[in-house]
Design a protein around this motif. Structure first.
Motif, PDB file in Angstrom:
ATOM      1  N   LEU A   1       0.811  -1.213   0.000  1.00 39.32           N
ATOM      2  CA  LEU A   1       0.000   0.000   0.000  1.00 39.32           C
ATOM      3  C   LEU A   1       0.848   1.269   0.000  1.00 39.32           C
ATOM      4  O   LEU A   1       0.312   2.373   0.070  1.00 39.32           O
ATOM      5  N   ASP A   2       2.169   1.130  -0.086  1.00 37.57           N
ATOM      6  CA  ASP A   2       3.065   2.289  -0.099  1.00 37.57           C
ATOM      7  C   ASP A   2       2.796   3.159  -1.323  1.00 37.57           C
ATOM      8  O   ASP A   2       2.542   2.656  -2.420  1.00 37.57           O
ATOM      9  N   CYS A   3       2.816   4.467  -1.127  1.00 37.91           N
ATOM     10  CA  CYS A   3       2.677   5.410  -2.230  1.00 37.91           C
ATOM     11  C   CYS A   3       3.304   6.733  -1.814  1.00 37.91           C
ATOM     12  O   CYS A   3       3.619   6.939  -0.641  1.00 37.91           O
ATOM     13  N   THR A   4       3.475   7.618  -2.771  1.00 35.27           N
ATOM     14  CA  THR A   4       3.958   8.956  -2.464  1.00 35.27           C
ATOM     15  C   THR A   4       2.852   9.698  -1.716  1.00 35.27           C
ATOM     16  O   THR A   4       1.697   9.691  -2.135  1.00 35.27           O
ATOM     17  N   ASN A   5       3.202  10.337  -0.615  1.00 36.86           N
ATOM     18  CA  ASN A   5       2.222  11.091   0.158  1.00 36.86           C
ATOM     19  C   ASN A   5       2.085  12.475  -0.469  1.00 36.86           C
ATOM     20  O   ASN A   5       2.928  13.338  -0.264  1.00 36.86           O
ATOM     21  N   VAL A   6       1.024  12.679  -1.211  1.00 34.79           N
ATOM     22  CA  VAL A   6       0.804  13.960  -1.897  1.00 34.79           C
ATOM     23  C   VAL A   6       0.470  15.078  -0.912  1.00 34.79           C
ATOM     24  O   VAL A   6       0.459  16.241  -1.286  1.00 34.79           O
ATOM     25  N   PHE A   7       0.200  14.721   0.343  1.00 31.19           N
ATOM     26  CA  PHE A   7      -0.121  15.709   1.361  1.00 31.19           C
ATOM     27  C   PHE A   7       1.079  16.040   2.239  1.00 31.19           C
ATOM     28  O   PHE A   7       0.937  16.729   3.243  1.00 31.19           O
ATOM     29  N   LEU A   8       2.248  15.571   1.879  1.00 36.00           N
ATOM     30  CA  LEU A   8       3.454  15.839   2.654  1.00 36.00           C
ATOM     31  C   LEU A   8       3.714  17.336   2.669  1.00 36.00           C
ATOM     32  O   LEU A   8       3.740  17.992   1.630  1.00 36.00           O
ATOM     33  N   ASP A   9       3.905  17.875   3.864  1.00 36.12           N
ATOM     34  CA  ASP A   9       4.158  19.309   3.980  1.00 36.12           C
ATOM     35  C   ASP A   9       5.639  19.608   3.777  1.00 36.12           C
ATOM     36  O   ASP A   9       6.472  18.711   3.697  1.00 36.12           O
ATOM     37  N   ALA A  10       5.942  20.876   3.687  1.00 39.44           N
ATOM     38  CA  ALA A  10       7.318  21.310   3.433  1.00 39.44           C
ATOM     39  C   ALA A  10       8.209  20.987   4.634  1.00 39.44           C
ATOM     40  O   ALA A  10       7.749  20.996   5.773  1.00 39.44           O
ATOM     41  N   PRO A  11       9.486  20.721   4.369  1.00 36.23           N
ATOM     42  CA  PRO A  11      10.419  20.468   5.475  1.00 36.23           C
ATOM     43  C   PRO A  11      10.543  21.693   6.382  1.00 36.23           C
ATOM     44  O   PRO A  11      10.430  22.832   5.945  1.00 36.23           O
ATOM     45  N   THR A  12      10.743  21.434   7.667  1.00 35.29           N
ATOM     46  CA  THR A  12      10.997  22.484   8.654  1.00 35.29           C
ATOM     47  C   THR A  12      12.225  22.060   9.456  1.00 35.29           C
ATOM     48  O   THR A  12      12.719  20.947   9.307  1.00 35.29           O
ATOM     49  N   ALA A  13      12.675  22.925  10.347  1.00 30.48           N
ATOM     50  CA  ALA A  13      13.819  22.573  11.192  1.00 30.48           C
ATOM     51  C   ALA A  13      13.479  21.368  12.073  1.00 30.48           C
ATOM     52  O   ALA A  13      14.304  20.494  12.285  1.00 30.48           O
ATOM     53  N   GLU A  14      12.261  21.312  12.560  1.00 29.70           N
ATOM     54  CA  GLU A  14      11.856  20.210  13.434  1.00 29.70           C
ATOM     55  C   GLU A  14      11.612  18.917  12.660  1.00 29.70           C
ATOM     56  O   GLU A  14      11.897  17.829  13.142  1.00 29.70           O
ATOM     57  N   PHE A  15      11.075  19.035  11.437  1.00 30.12           N
ATOM     58  CA  PHE A  15      10.790  17.881  10.585  1.00 30.12           C
ATOM     59  C   PHE A  15      11.459  18.093   9.226  1.00 30.12           C
ATOM     60  O   PHE A  15      10.814  18.533   8.265  1.00 30.12           O
ATOM     61  N   PRO A  16      12.776  17.804   9.121  1.00 26.15           N
ATOM     62  CA  PRO A  16      13.500  18.108   7.880  1.00 26.15           C
ATOM     63  C   PRO A  16      13.011  17.329   6.662  1.00 26.15           C
ATOM     64  O   PRO A  16      13.323  17.686   5.541  1.00 26.15           O
ATOM     65  N   TRP A  17      12.212  16.285   6.864  1.00 25.27           N
ATOM     66  CA  TRP A  17      11.665  15.523   5.745  1.00 25.27           C
ATOM     67  C   TRP A  17      10.146  15.616   5.720  1.00 25.27           C
ATOM     68  O   TRP A  17       9.469  14.800   5.117  1.00 25.27           O
ATOM     69  N   GLY A  18       9.591  16.621   6.388  1.00 30.00           N
ATOM     70  CA  GLY A  18       8.148  16.803   6.471  1.00 30.00           C
ATOM     71  C   GLY A  18       7.560  15.947   7.590  1.00 30.00           C
ATOM     72  O   GLY A  18       8.231  15.093   8.154  1.00 30.00           O
TER      73      GLY A  18
END
Length: 129
Positions: free
Chosen positions: A94-111
């Motif tokens: 069921l893996d897929c690209t998460n189209v709702f992934l938000d932009a990277p931040t300092a706290e979450f560098p990969w969203g």
């Protein structure tokens, strides 16, 4: 300080880093480091700072949906080698690209949510909260 061989990527990049670091000739001449492309919560993992990134002689960049967030710290003379991730999606059908992934931040560098699930993404597209 020794020049740095810097690996960026998932556990496969970490394994390559370990292989390179285990070679006595490489270990004598280079500092071999890994920066994970995921939220690494392993307390013993060495944190790679800006000076080590700037000292990188060779940067091994595992192809990822999100590019290395500190590319601007790499020297212009640094050799960049890109290699693929070996994915076996049979175990995660069921893996897929998460189209709702938000932009990277300092706290979450990969969203916030770098991995997608086809059922969840389809449900959100249909209006589920």
């Amino acid at each position: 300080m020794k020049p740095t061989l810097l690996f960026y990527g998932n556990c496969q990049a970490a394994a390559l880093c370990g292989i390179f670091a285990a070679d006595p000739v490489i270990a004598e001449n280079y500092r071999v480091l890994h920066i994970p492309n995921f939220d690494d919560r392993i307390p013993s993992a060495e944190r790679v700072g800006p000076k080590a990134i700037a000292a990188a002689t060779i940067f091994f960049d595992q192809h990822d949906r999100v590019p290395f967030p500190q590319q601007d710290l790499l020297s212009p003379d640094c050799l960049r080698i890109t290699f693929p991730a070996v994915d076996l999606n049979l175990l995660w059908p069921l893996d897929c690209t998460n189209v709702f992934l938000d932009a990277p931040t300092a706290e979450f560098p990969w969203g916030h949510f770098p991995y997608g699930d086809r059922v969840v993404v389809d449900s959100v597209k249909r209006g589920a909260s």
